[in-house]
Write a protein that holds these residues in place. Sequence first.
Motif, PDB file in Angstrom:
ATOM      1  N   ALA A 254       0.829  -1.213   0.000  1.00  0.00           N
ATOM      2  CA  ALA A 254       0.000   0.000   0.000  1.00  0.00           C
ATOM      3  C   ALA A 254       0.858   1.255   0.000  1.00  0.00           C
ATOM      4  CB  ALA A 254      -0.911  -0.023   1.233  1.00  0.00           C
ATOM      5  N   VAL A 255       2.005   1.196   0.698  1.00  0.00           N
ATOM      6  CA  VAL A 255       2.899   2.362   0.720  1.00  0.00           C
ATOM      7  C   VAL A 255       3.425   2.654  -0.680  1.00  0.00           C
ATOM      8  CG1 VAL A 255       5.129   3.179   1.559  1.00  0.00           C
ATOM      9  CG2 VAL A 255       3.515   2.113   3.145  1.00  0.00           C
TER      10      VAL A 255
ATOM     11  N   GLU B 295       0.501   4.049  -2.817  1.00  0.00           N
ATOM     12  CA  GLU B 295      -0.023   5.355  -2.393  1.00  0.00           C
ATOM     13  C   GLU B 295       1.123   6.253  -1.947  1.00  0.00           C
ATOM     14  OE1 GLU B 295      -3.083   6.113  -2.778  1.00  0.00           O
ATOM     15  OE2 GLU B 295      -3.763   4.094  -3.349  1.00  0.00           O
TER      16      GLU B 295
ATOM     17  N   ALA C 123       0.230   9.907  -1.337  1.00  0.00           N
ATOM     18  CA  ALA C 123      -0.692  10.289  -0.259  1.00  0.00           C
ATOM     19  C   ALA C 123       0.088  10.331   1.058  1.00  0.00           C
ATOM     20  CB  ALA C 123      -1.848   9.302  -0.168  1.00  0.00           C
ATOM     21  N   ASN C 124       0.619  11.530   1.393  1.00  0.00           N
ATOM     22  CA  ASN C 124       1.463  11.669   2.590  1.00  0.00           C
ATOM     23  C   ASN C 124       0.712  11.368   3.882  1.00  0.00           C
ATOM     24  OD1 ASN C 124       3.675  12.393   1.025  1.00  0.00           O
ATOM     25  ND2 ASN C 124       3.105  14.568   1.024  1.00  0.00           N
ATOM     26  N   GLU C 125      -0.519  11.879   3.928  1.00  0.00           N
ATOM     27  CA  GLU C 125      -1.274  11.670   5.169  1.00  0.00           C
ATOM     28  C   GLU C 125      -1.540  10.175   5.403  1.00  0.00           C
ATOM     29  OE1 GLU C 125      -4.775  13.978   4.961  1.00  0.00           O
ATOM     30  OE2 GLU C 125      -3.712  15.896   5.145  1.00  0.00           O
ATOM     31  N   GLU C 126      -1.913   9.496   4.316  1.00  0.00           N
ATOM     32  CA  GLU C 126      -2.203   8.065   4.449  1.00  0.00           C
ATOM     33  C   GLU C 126      -0.934   7.295   4.807  1.00  0.00           C
ATOM     34  OE1 GLU C 126      -4.198   4.429   1.844  1.00  0.00           O
ATOM     35  OE2 GLU C 126      -4.120   6.473   1.046  1.00  0.00           O
ATOM     36  N   LEU C 127       0.187   7.748   4.179  1.00  0.00           N
ATOM     37  CA  LEU C 127       1.454   7.095   4.503  1.00  0.00           C
ATOM     38  C   LEU C 127       1.826   7.311   5.976  1.00  0.00           C
ATOM     39  CD1 LEU C 127       3.630   7.878   1.353  1.00  0.00           C
ATOM     40  CD2 LEU C 127       2.806   5.663   2.111  1.00  0.00           C
TER      41      LEU C 127
ATOM     42  N   ALA D 266      -0.261   7.783   8.448  1.00  0.00           N
ATOM     43  CA  ALA D 266      -1.114   6.917   9.269  1.00  0.00           C
ATOM     44  C   ALA D 266      -0.639   5.462   9.220  1.00  0.00           C
ATOM     45  CB  ALA D 266      -2.559   7.031   8.797  1.00  0.00           C
ATOM     46  N   LEU D 267      -0.312   5.044   7.988  1.00  0.00           N
ATOM     47  CA  LEU D 267       0.191   3.671   7.851  1.00  0.00           C
ATOM     48  C   LEU D 267       1.506   3.477   8.606  1.00  0.00           C
ATOM     49  CD1 LEU D 267      -0.552   2.948   4.088  1.00  0.00           C
ATOM     50  CD2 LEU D 267      -1.661   1.920   6.072  1.00  0.00           C
TER      51      LEU D 267
ATOM     52  N   GLU E 122       0.777   2.992  12.196  1.00  0.00           N
ATOM     53  CA  GLU E 122       0.246   1.639  12.420  1.00  0.00           C
ATOM     54  C   GLU E 122       1.366   0.596  12.368  1.00  0.00           C
ATOM     55  OE1 GLU E 122      -3.203  -1.347  10.617  1.00  0.00           O
ATOM     56  OE2 GLU E 122      -2.979   0.706   9.863  1.00  0.00           O
TER      57      GLU E 122
END
Length: 573
Positions: free
Chosen positions: A264-265, A268, A271-275, A277-278, A281
Amino acid sequence: MNPLNRRIGSQLVVVWTATFLLVALAVVISVSMSLRALARQEAREKAEIIATRSLATHFYFSDELKPSVFKLSRETKGPDYFDPVWMSSTYAVRDIQRRFSELVDQQYYYKECAIDARSPQYEADAVERDFLQRVNADPTLRKESLVREFDGAPYLVVLERGEQMVEACMPCHSDPSLAPKDLVAKYGPTRSFGREIGDYTSAISVRIPLAQAYESADKTTRLLSAVLVGIFGLSLSGIYFYNRRVVFVPARQYEAQAEAMSAAVVKEHSANEELAALNQELQAMNEELMSEVSDRVAAEEELGEYKSRLEELVSMRTSDLERAMSEAERANAAKSLFLANISHDLRTPLNSVIGFSDVLISGMAGEMNEEQVRQVRMINDSGKYLLALVNDLLDLSRIETGEQRIAPQDVALPEVIASVEGIIEPMCEDKGIEFVCEDCDLDVTMHTDERLLRQLLLNLLSNAVKFTREGVVRLRVGTARSTDEVLFDVIDSGPGIASDELPYVFEAFTQFTRDESAKPDGAGLGLAISLRIARLLGGTIVASSTLGKGSVFSVRLPRVAPASAEDSNTPLT
């Protein structure tokens, strides 16, 4: 699968297996020994009851009945009358025991033995004689028990001292001239006389068979072993499924999640924000994994402690075993030395008995009638048989104590075989069987001990002749060039040996009745000595047999005997 998880699971299985096997083995051995000890205790109690009951009958007969019986017989029959049926307490007790054994279903052997017994069949054997001698030396000794083997079967034997000689016993046991003439006429003027007041001259020997009780104990032990094996299998299966469910499956799940997050990294990346968050996690999962790793490390340390404790326990058991083996070796050496000394002491009187009986048979001491000659020949034959047995014991003890040394020299094999043929052929002719020697003129020179080689061949061939009633005894000679060995095969057409008896054929004092119509003589030492001689000469013996067709004993000896051959002795038992 993660290598760390795999290693932890494997170590758990190994530790559990080792612990279970050690505990199971200890339980099985303890149960087996306890059951056998219980069987011996029950047999001892039964034998003591039989012996005590017989002794009480003796006392009642001697104290209450015998005085009146002897008084009545003197008044009615005269002083020289004697009938053992109602005037001998020993006869009465033996007859009561015989009738009792016929009425009840109990397996035991009863013997009332004595030194110089009036009837030779009740003469005390070596163990019983030793007990009687110790009883007379120590009046406080009344009875003892021990385990003995008769015809290869174990028995619990209880020995209890018999009646003590008193004044009322002296007319029949002191001087033959004072005894009733009927007694002397029935038993002779030599046996069971010369007793003194206060002597203990007889003992009660009761034998209880242990074979059936031991078999029952072994059966219970085997059943317990089977149950423990089943429990072990179930436990091992449970450990396997537990590790698979609790340890390995979550680990694989964590790995799969990490791979999915990495993919996913990559997809995406923009997508900095999603990265972010990931990433958080992943950090949380990493901390969780680190915590799990710490737990696994702690588990490994605990397993290490268990391993150290097991190693310490194994070291302790090994030390105990080494001490026990050392004590057994010292006891075996003392036993062999005793056999050597007692064999030397027996040979001188035996040679005297044989020599004097030869003089009597030859007529040099005067003419004898046919019955006297026959009886003297029986003495002569028995003396020669016992001397041969003593010589076998002496040979065996010399080998076991390391006194037997080989003296290698150049030996012409045809000459040795010719001397052996000169002894074996007359033995075969006497039994009406044929002796065949194949390739006995083989031109071979060996560098070995000539005397021991001749004794080895004579032992095997005379054993084959003894068990062959008809047919052929065959000696086959050959060589093995690849190993530079000389081969000897001794083949007979006797009754053969059962497959379950074959592994024990070379054990000392072991005999097997291969032909019910021809019981084997000897003490069972010939093959044991042959095996030890072969090992002294650097070789081996192998036995093979087919029941009903005969046996083959194959000897392989090096052409050149080693300077110091290894002798793997089996203790004399």
